[in-house]
Design an enzyme around this catalytic site. Structure first.
Site, PDB file in Angstrom:
ATOM      1  N   ASP A 109       0.862  -1.183   0.000  1.00  0.00           N
ATOM      2  CA  ASP A 109       0.000   0.000   0.000  1.00  0.00           C
ATOM      3  C   ASP A 109       0.896   1.229   0.000  1.00  0.00           C
ATOM      4  O   ASP A 109       1.805   1.340   0.830  1.00  0.00           O
ATOM      5  CB  ASP A 109      -0.881  -0.021   1.268  1.00  0.00           C
ATOM      6  N   ASP A 214      -2.905   4.862  -2.388  1.00  0.00           N
ATOM      7  CA  ASP A 214      -3.940   5.410  -1.508  1.00  0.00           C
ATOM      8  C   ASP A 214      -4.346   6.842  -1.858  1.00  0.00           C
ATOM      9  O   ASP A 214      -3.479   7.699  -2.073  1.00  0.00           O
ATOM     10  CB  ASP A 214      -3.370   5.395  -0.078  1.00  0.00           C
ATOM     11  N   GLU A 268      -6.483   4.094  -5.756  1.00  0.00           N
ATOM     12  CA  GLU A 268      -7.736   4.343  -5.039  1.00  0.00           C
ATOM     13  C   GLU A 268      -8.164   5.784  -5.299  1.00  0.00           C
ATOM     14  O   GLU A 268      -7.451   6.720  -4.973  1.00  0.00           O
ATOM     15  CB  GLU A 268      -7.547   4.131  -3.538  1.00  0.00           C
ATOM     16  N   HIS A 343     -11.556  -2.456   3.666  1.00  0.00           N
ATOM     17  CA  HIS A 343     -11.403  -2.060   5.071  1.00  0.00           C
ATOM     18  C   HIS A 343     -12.070  -0.735   5.399  1.00  0.00           C
ATOM     19  O   HIS A 343     -12.096  -0.343   6.564  1.00  0.00           O
ATOM     20  CB  HIS A 343      -9.908  -1.982   5.395  1.00  0.00           C
ATOM     21  N   ASP A 344     -12.575  -0.026   4.395  1.00  0.00           N
ATOM     22  CA  ASP A 344     -13.233   1.266   4.624  1.00  0.00           C
ATOM     23  C   ASP A 344     -14.752   1.167   4.506  1.00  0.00           C
ATOM     24  O   ASP A 344     -15.438   2.197   4.532  1.00  0.00           O
ATOM     25  CB  ASP A 344     -12.757   2.298   3.581  1.00  0.00           C
TER      26      ASP A 344
HETATM   27  O1  TEU Z   1      -9.150   6.049   1.947  1.00  0.00           O
HETATM   28  C1  TEU Z   1      -9.413   7.210   1.183  1.00  0.00           C
HETATM   29  C2  TEU Z   1     -10.667   7.863   1.636  1.00  0.00           C
HETATM   30  O2  TEU Z   1     -11.090   7.624   2.729  1.00  0.00           O
HETATM   31  C3  TEU Z   1     -11.269   8.867   0.757  1.00  0.00           C
HETATM   32  O3  TEU Z   1     -10.631   8.823  -0.473  1.00  0.00           O
HETATM   33  C4  TEU Z   1     -12.731   8.745   0.522  1.00  0.00           C
HETATM   34  O4  TEU Z   1     -13.063   9.914  -0.148  1.00  0.00           O
HETATM   35  C5  TEU Z   1     -13.609   8.675   1.717  1.00  0.00           C
HETATM   36  O5  TEU Z   1     -13.499   7.400   2.327  1.00  0.00           O
HETATM   37  C6  TEU Z   1     -15.053   8.943   1.332  1.00  0.00           C
HETATM   38  O6  TEU Z   1     -15.899   7.913   1.643  1.00  0.00           O
HETATM   39  C7  TEU Z   1      -7.831   5.718   2.143  1.00  0.00           C
HETATM   40  C8  TEU Z   1      -7.696   4.484   3.019  1.00  0.00           C
HETATM   41  O7  TEU Z   1      -8.279   3.391   2.373  1.00  0.00           O
HETATM   42  C9  TEU Z   1      -8.284   4.753   4.359  1.00  0.00           C
HETATM   43  O8  TEU Z   1      -8.279   3.633   5.204  1.00  0.00           O
HETATM   44  C10 TEU Z   1      -7.513   5.888   4.993  1.00  0.00           C
HETATM   45  O9  TEU Z   1      -8.134   6.292   6.175  1.00  0.00           O
HETATM   46  C11 TEU Z   1      -7.408   7.090   4.072  1.00  0.00           C
HETATM   47  O10 TEU Z   1      -7.085   6.765   2.725  1.00  0.00           O
HETATM   48  C12 TEU Z   1      -6.311   8.000   4.538  1.00  0.00           C
HETATM   49  O11 TEU Z   1      -5.064   7.420   4.279  1.00  0.00           O
END
Ligand code: TEU
Length: 575
Positions: A109, A214, A268, A343-344
């Site tokens: 990542d 990311d 992403e 994971h989000d």
């Molecule tokens: O996620 C990115 C992110 O959270 C945003 O791009 C998105 O716009 C948001 O979730 C809206 O729903 C990445 C990682 O996957 C996440 O776990 C991290 O917290 C984040 O970046 C910061 O590094």
């Protein structure tokens, strides 16, 4: 390739990363080898046989670098070392070797929109050390009407509140689109771009097989950092997303690093449309191989943003099909990633299926969708056993700074007086659902740890766990394995053209995949009620009467031709 699949001459631009199935590991919650309650790298290595038996080709490891863990590793304080709680660089090398021995590749990542505030670059920058002054976005603020200092602009953070924090040492504000412990790197500074290219090179030289990149749509900010003016959340997103120099930065990084290796890159990018994706993808774009877009993740949340508690929870299959079909057909020669959860996001069976009466059937339907559509499939840990959402009763049960920030924002805006008023919303959107420990067995703590887990295990682990799933030939796990196997055998599932049937049907998601003479029909009854497929209603002449069933989530011998599809029935036919 099987004898009856298409000859390779029908396949344009064959690539290993198009044929791969990716399995995503969230290290903290995967497997703990030393009993400290936190998953670690030796724990992942111990599961190399597990990845192999499922049949996946690539493991994507969420960040394992040194980090104060303000955002579970997405706040990196040293890009070239491993966090002590996860292990050592030797442990990591051992993991890589164990995966490569099994022909499984490793994706790392790359988190370079921001660093941790404990990274030495930030510490030097806040002290204005020569050469580091402009590594981050430092600005003077203003004075508000009541005499208080105010931040340089109105941008909001994804973690709630302002995107700016005042630093007493430097006596200036710094920008952080995420947590205040995640200051944004200033990509305008060529030295920053040099640092990023060099750390990417460092990992590529260690033999990794690519990066998931990311939050990369946020790296270029427009001159003058103008205020945001739309009602989207966080404030300013329309200004700081896809900024003016983003292609210059990404193309430069590609040419200096990725272009010289046989690796896969997955960007992403929230807030990205099909039209825009082409600018990033492929040789005629910025060289990226695929994008994790968010359009289908936004289907059931407020158009203003996912953490806006005024609107959430409703979604229609018709709209879902429209969005995904646009991505399936709209990219021309470019490739893409395909996913339903990570994971989000909440657990997919709780969000898009039915995690009660039809948990097994609907989890298998989701798997069928994921593994029979175009684009490299990404399976998130636990999906393969149908892990479900957790029920969070109190604010103190949450860990994720993004969810907690949203709750605090709602309280500050007077939208909610107490956590109870937001409980249902939180339980719908929280990223924490995906972060409960992996359920390996019915042993204490689901076999995840012999100690006290850093985050509570879902109480349903005695029933939902890997050991039970592997022992039952009819389980969700075996369905994933069979689908992965099928995708490996059938070029048509990887390279075949996708065509949507019955776009207006509110229960059935049906599509064909076609490559040369090969044609598959996939029918998913994405509902808890029976639904009939009437071939006359479809545009295509399907010849269903002569179809054979390749895979089904019900009795595979009972072909559903001429009768209704049962609740969440999912069938792959060869036409
Ligand atoms: O996620 C990115 C992110 O959270 C945003 O791009 C998105 O716009 C948001 O979730 C809206 O729903 C990445 C990682 O996957 C996440 O776990 C991290 O917290 C984040 O970046 C910061 O590094």
């Amino acid at each position: 390739m099987t004898p009856d699949s298409s000859p390779s001459s029908d396949v344009p631009d064959r690539q290993w990363w198009k044929e791969a199935i990716v399995y995503q590991v969230y290290p903290r919650s995967f497997n703990d080898s030393d009993g400290d309650g936190v998953g670690d790298i030796p724990g992942i290595t111990a599961k190399a046989e597990y990845f192999d038996s499922l049949g996946v080709d690539v493991v994507w490891l969420c960040p394992v670098y040194e980090s104060p863990q303000a955002d579970n590793g997405y706040d990196v304080s040293d890009y070239r070392s491993i966090a002590a709680e996860f292990g050592t660089i030797e442990d990591w090398e051992h993991l890589l070797a164990e995966l490569h021995d099994r022909d499984i590749r490793l994706l790392m990542d790359l988190v370079v929109n921001h660093t941790s505030d404990e990274h030495e670059w930030f510490e030097k920058s806040r002290r204005r050390e020569a050469g580091y002054e402009d590594y981050y976005y430092w600005r003077d603020g203003g004075i508000g009407e009541n005499g208080d200092p105010v931040p340089p602009n109105n941008w909001g953070s994804f973690m709630g509140g302002s995107a700016w924090t005042y630093d007493d040492e430097r006596e200036q504000w710094y920008l952080h689109l995420f947590d205040e412990k995640q200051p944004d790197l200033n990509w305008r500074n060529p030295d920053v771009r040099e640092e990023v290219a060099s750390l990417v090179e460092w990992w590529l030289e260690r033999g990794i097989d690519g990066f998931r990149v990311d939050a990369i749509n946020y790296i270029s900010k427009p001159e003058g950092l103008p205020d945001g003016e739309s009602d989207r959340e966080p404030t300013g997103i329309e200004v700081f997303s896809h900024g003016p120099r983003i292609h210059e930065y990404l193309r430069e990084l590609y040419e200096r690093t990725f272009a010289n290796y046989d690796v896969m890159t997955v960007a992403e990018m929230a807030d990205t449309t099909v039209d825009r994706a082409g600018e990033y993808l492929g040789e005629d774009g910025d060289g990226l191989n695929m994008i994790l877009h968010f359009e289908h993740m936004d289907v059931d949340v407020s158009p203003r943003g996912r953490f806006d508690p005024s609107e959430w929870g409703e979604w229609s299959l018709v709209e879902f099909k429209e969005i995904l079909s646009r991505w399936q057909t709209g990219l021309g020669d470019d490739w893409n990633a395909q996913y339903l959860g990570n994971h989000d996001q909440p657990r997919i069976v709780s969000r898009f299926g039915d995690d009660e009466a039809y948990r097994v059937e609907s989890a298998k339907l989701l798997a069928t969708f994921l593994l029979t559509t175009r684009g490299t499939p990404f399976v998130y840990q636990g999906e393969e056993i149908g892990m479900t959402n957790e029920e969070f009763e109190r604010l103190a049960d949450l860990d994720d700074p993004m969810t907690i920030g949203a709750v605090e924002d709602a309280a500050a805006a007077g939208r909610a007086g107490s956590f109870d008023e937001l409980r249902e919303f939180v339980n719908y959107v929280s990223r924490d659902h995906a972060r409960t420990p992996m359920q390996w067995s019915d042993d204490e703590h689901a076999g995840f740890t012999t100690g006290t887990p850093w985050f509570d295990v879902n109480a349903n682990y005695p029933e939902i766990n890997v050991e039970a799933a592997r022992a039952d030939g009819d389980s969700i796990w075996h369905h994933y394995r069979r689908l992965i196997d099928l995708r490996h055998r059938e070029d048509v599932l990887v390279y075949g053209e996708y065509e949507l049937l019955l776009p207006e049907d509110e229960q059935l998601y049906a599509y064909t995949r076609t490559l040369g003479d090969e044609r598959l029909l996939i029918v998913l009854n994405w509902s808890p009620e029976p639904a009939s497929l009437d071939p006359d209603e479809t545009d295509a002449d399907l010849g269903l009467a002569n179809a054979t069933t390749l895979l089904s989530n019900y009795d595979p011998d009972a072909t559903p031709v001429g009768r209704a599809f049962r609740p969440y029935e999912a069938v792959v036919f060869r036409l």
